[in-house]
Design an enzyme around this catalytic site. Sequence first.
Site, PDB file in Angstrom:
ATOM      1  N   ASN A 214     -22.056 -54.349  15.781  1.00 44.72           N
ATOM      2  CA  ASN A 214     -23.281 -55.144  15.926  1.00 44.72           C
ATOM      3  C   ASN A 214     -22.921 -56.611  16.046  1.00 44.72           C
ATOM      4  O   ASN A 214     -21.752 -56.990  15.944  1.00 44.72           O
ATOM      5  CB  ASN A 214     -24.254 -54.874  14.769  1.00 44.72           C
ATOM      6  CG  ASN A 214     -23.657 -55.266  13.435  1.00 44.72           C
ATOM      7  OD1 ASN A 214     -23.394 -56.425  13.183  1.00 44.72           O
ATOM      8  ND2 ASN A 214     -23.420 -54.263  12.584  1.00 44.72           N
ATOM      9  N   ASP A 283     -25.117 -48.416  10.139  1.00 44.78           N
ATOM     10  CA  ASP A 283     -25.774 -47.294   9.462  1.00 44.78           C
ATOM     11  C   ASP A 283     -25.146 -45.951   9.853  1.00 44.78           C
ATOM     12  O   ASP A 283     -25.246 -44.983   9.120  1.00 44.78           O
ATOM     13  CB  ASP A 283     -27.270 -47.258   9.826  1.00 44.78           C
ATOM     14  CG  ASP A 283     -28.014 -48.444   9.231  1.00 44.78           C
ATOM     15  OD1 ASP A 283     -27.700 -48.810   8.077  1.00 44.78           O
ATOM     16  OD2 ASP A 283     -28.875 -49.027   9.917  1.00 44.78           O
ATOM     17  N   LYS A 293      -7.449 -42.352  23.868  1.00 45.09           N
ATOM     18  CA  LYS A 293      -8.541 -42.992  24.601  1.00 45.09           C
ATOM     19  C   LYS A 293      -9.254 -41.948  25.474  1.00 45.09           C
ATOM     20  O   LYS A 293      -8.590 -41.189  26.198  1.00 45.09           O
ATOM     21  CB  LYS A 293      -7.984 -44.124  25.472  1.00 45.09           C
ATOM     22  CG  LYS A 293      -9.071 -44.899  26.180  1.00 45.09           C
ATOM     23  CD  LYS A 293      -8.508 -45.975  27.072  1.00 45.09           C
ATOM     24  CE  LYS A 293      -9.620 -46.514  27.956  1.00 45.09           C
ATOM     25  NZ  LYS A 293      -9.124 -47.352  29.027  1.00 45.09           N
ATOM     26  N   PHE A 327     -29.453 -58.823   1.824  1.00 40.12           N
ATOM     27  CA  PHE A 327     -29.998 -59.495   3.007  1.00 40.12           C
ATOM     28  C   PHE A 327     -30.771 -58.484   3.838  1.00 40.12           C
ATOM     29  O   PHE A 327     -30.413 -57.308   3.883  1.00 40.12           O
ATOM     30  CB  PHE A 327     -28.866 -60.103   3.852  1.00 40.12           C
ATOM     31  CG  PHE A 327     -28.495 -61.483   3.391  1.00 40.12           C
ATOM     32  CD1 PHE A 327     -27.979 -61.697   2.134  1.00 40.12           C
ATOM     33  CD2 PHE A 327     -28.693 -62.571   4.226  1.00 40.12           C
ATOM     34  CE1 PHE A 327     -27.666 -62.971   1.685  1.00 40.12           C
ATOM     35  CE2 PHE A 327     -28.377 -63.856   3.806  1.00 40.12           C
ATOM     36  CZ  PHE A 327     -27.857 -64.051   2.530  1.00 40.12           C
ATOM     37  N   LYS A 341     -37.122 -53.263   0.123  1.00 39.20           N
ATOM     38  CA  LYS A 341     -35.674 -53.193  -0.104  1.00 39.20           C
ATOM     39  C   LYS A 341     -35.340 -53.632  -1.531  1.00 39.20           C
ATOM     40  O   LYS A 341     -34.511 -53.026  -2.208  1.00 39.20           O
ATOM     41  CB  LYS A 341     -34.973 -54.116   0.919  1.00 39.20           C
ATOM     42  CG  LYS A 341     -33.481 -53.919   0.996  1.00 39.20           C
ATOM     43  CD  LYS A 341     -32.920 -54.590   2.247  1.00 39.20           C
ATOM     44  CE  LYS A 341     -31.451 -54.306   2.392  1.00 39.20           C
ATOM     45  NZ  LYS A 341     -30.889 -54.791   3.642  1.00 39.20           N
ATOM     46  N   LYS A 345     -33.738 -50.617  -3.742  1.00 30.64           N
ATOM     47  CA  LYS A 345     -32.294 -50.705  -3.979  1.00 30.64           C
ATOM     48  C   LYS A 345     -31.957 -51.400  -5.301  1.00 30.64           C
ATOM     49  O   LYS A 345     -30.801 -51.720  -5.556  1.00 30.64           O
ATOM     50  CB  LYS A 345     -31.613 -51.445  -2.812  1.00 30.64           C
ATOM     51  CG  LYS A 345     -31.769 -50.678  -1.498  1.00 30.64           C
ATOM     52  CD  LYS A 345     -30.863 -51.171  -0.411  1.00 30.64           C
ATOM     53  CE  LYS A 345     -31.095 -50.352   0.854  1.00 30.64           C
ATOM     54  NZ  LYS A 345     -30.256 -50.765   1.962  1.00 30.64           N
TER      55      LYS A 345
END
Length: 407
Positions: A214, A283, A293, A327, A341, A345
């Site tokens: 990401n 995730d 490869k 975050f 969250k 959590k």
Amino acid sequence: MGSTHDTSVQTVVLGITGCIAAYKACELTRALMREGIRVKAVMTEAATHFVGPLTLRTLTDQPVAVSLWDDPGSSPVHHISLAEEADVFVIAPATANVIAKLAQGRADDILTTTALATEATLVIAPAMNTHMWRAEATRANLQTLRDRGAVIVEPESGELACGDVGEGRLAPLEDIMDAVRYELSRSLDLSDRHVLVTAGPTYEPIDPVRFIGNASSGKTGYAIAEECARRGARVTLVSGPTALSDPFEVDTVRVTTALEMQAAVRRAFGDADAVIATAAVSDFRPEVFSSDKVKKGEAPDSVRLVRNPDILEGLGEDKIDTVLIGFAAETQDVEQYARLKLESKNLDLVVANDVSVPGLGFGGDMNKVILVDRHGTRELPTASKRVIARSIADELSRLLCERDIRL
Ligand SMILES: Cc1cc2nc3c(=O)[nH]c(=O)nc-3n(C[C@H](O)[C@H](O)[C@H](O)COP(=O)(O)O)c2cc1C
């Protein structure tokens, strides 16, 4: 960081530059010393035309630095020892010229060289003619310094030495003192704490050259790690792949995948007082890793994914008294998701931002965040990641104090 002599006494390095208000630096020196603060003065050559180094030498009972080429006696590299001794570096009064030099990172005299070398917060109190103060160049230079974390004590309006009336007069002494007191109080407020920070993305390999990743740059986490270390914490930074160099005085552990990050975090979690989880952990990961490869012609139609562990959720389940800060990068209903969250959590604080806003968040240097905790929600103004890191370290310091009271 901190004085190399008597560390029980805090040291302000006071930079004085070439303006009429330079004489007010003498008053400032006396006010600082009345509060038990050691003052070491650094003057530009221009400043010596307005106030004599001997005056500062006598008031501070310390040698006064006026040239890079002086022999300071005690230290072979005076600007570096001064830079290291500073708990806070105050420049009062600061000329337009020195502000421009600081913004550019110039180091052509003892004051600017020391300022560039210090890890301490810069507190800058400008004083100048109204037109110089309003000049576009001065505004831009000050903004650059603010974004890098300098504290600007704004000048007031009034009669100026040149005869004009307007903005540009050095701020009242008490305003400068308030800024210095505040910065001194947070210069070591995380001493004796172990803070674990995660940062960057994780890469989940498909084959030796391809991965799922990401766009996280790691800048926020690195800035937080650096800020906590600067304020006295022992910091472990567990970082996914980034283009950033290891922050100064931080134990940096480099990992690639979410599973590696989880293992490194678990190793450090045991004796951490706090975890600040900024990493954008993937995730999912490909179920199968091809050690060769995958050839273009042999590419599968789809890549089967499996869930990665939720590292932060695991810490929330296991924590006893560790402060946990998470975050949340969202694109809609930011506050609502952040509160969810926080509760699901078992976190103490969620720092949330809307990553759909162009120019903010991922990759860039600026961000706009909201802080969500059990007491409520607070919106911070758009600021550099460095400035936001400072606010988050303030929150951490507060949460650790609250925890200490509970224990
Ligand atoms: C009488 C006099 C007063 C000055 N007052 C100021 C002032 O208030 N603010 C300022 O930015 N420059 C002021 N200057 C200009 C600075 O002294 C000049 O820009 C100098 O290069 C600053 O050097 P320094 O930044 O290394 O101290 C003044 C100059 C003179 C001659």
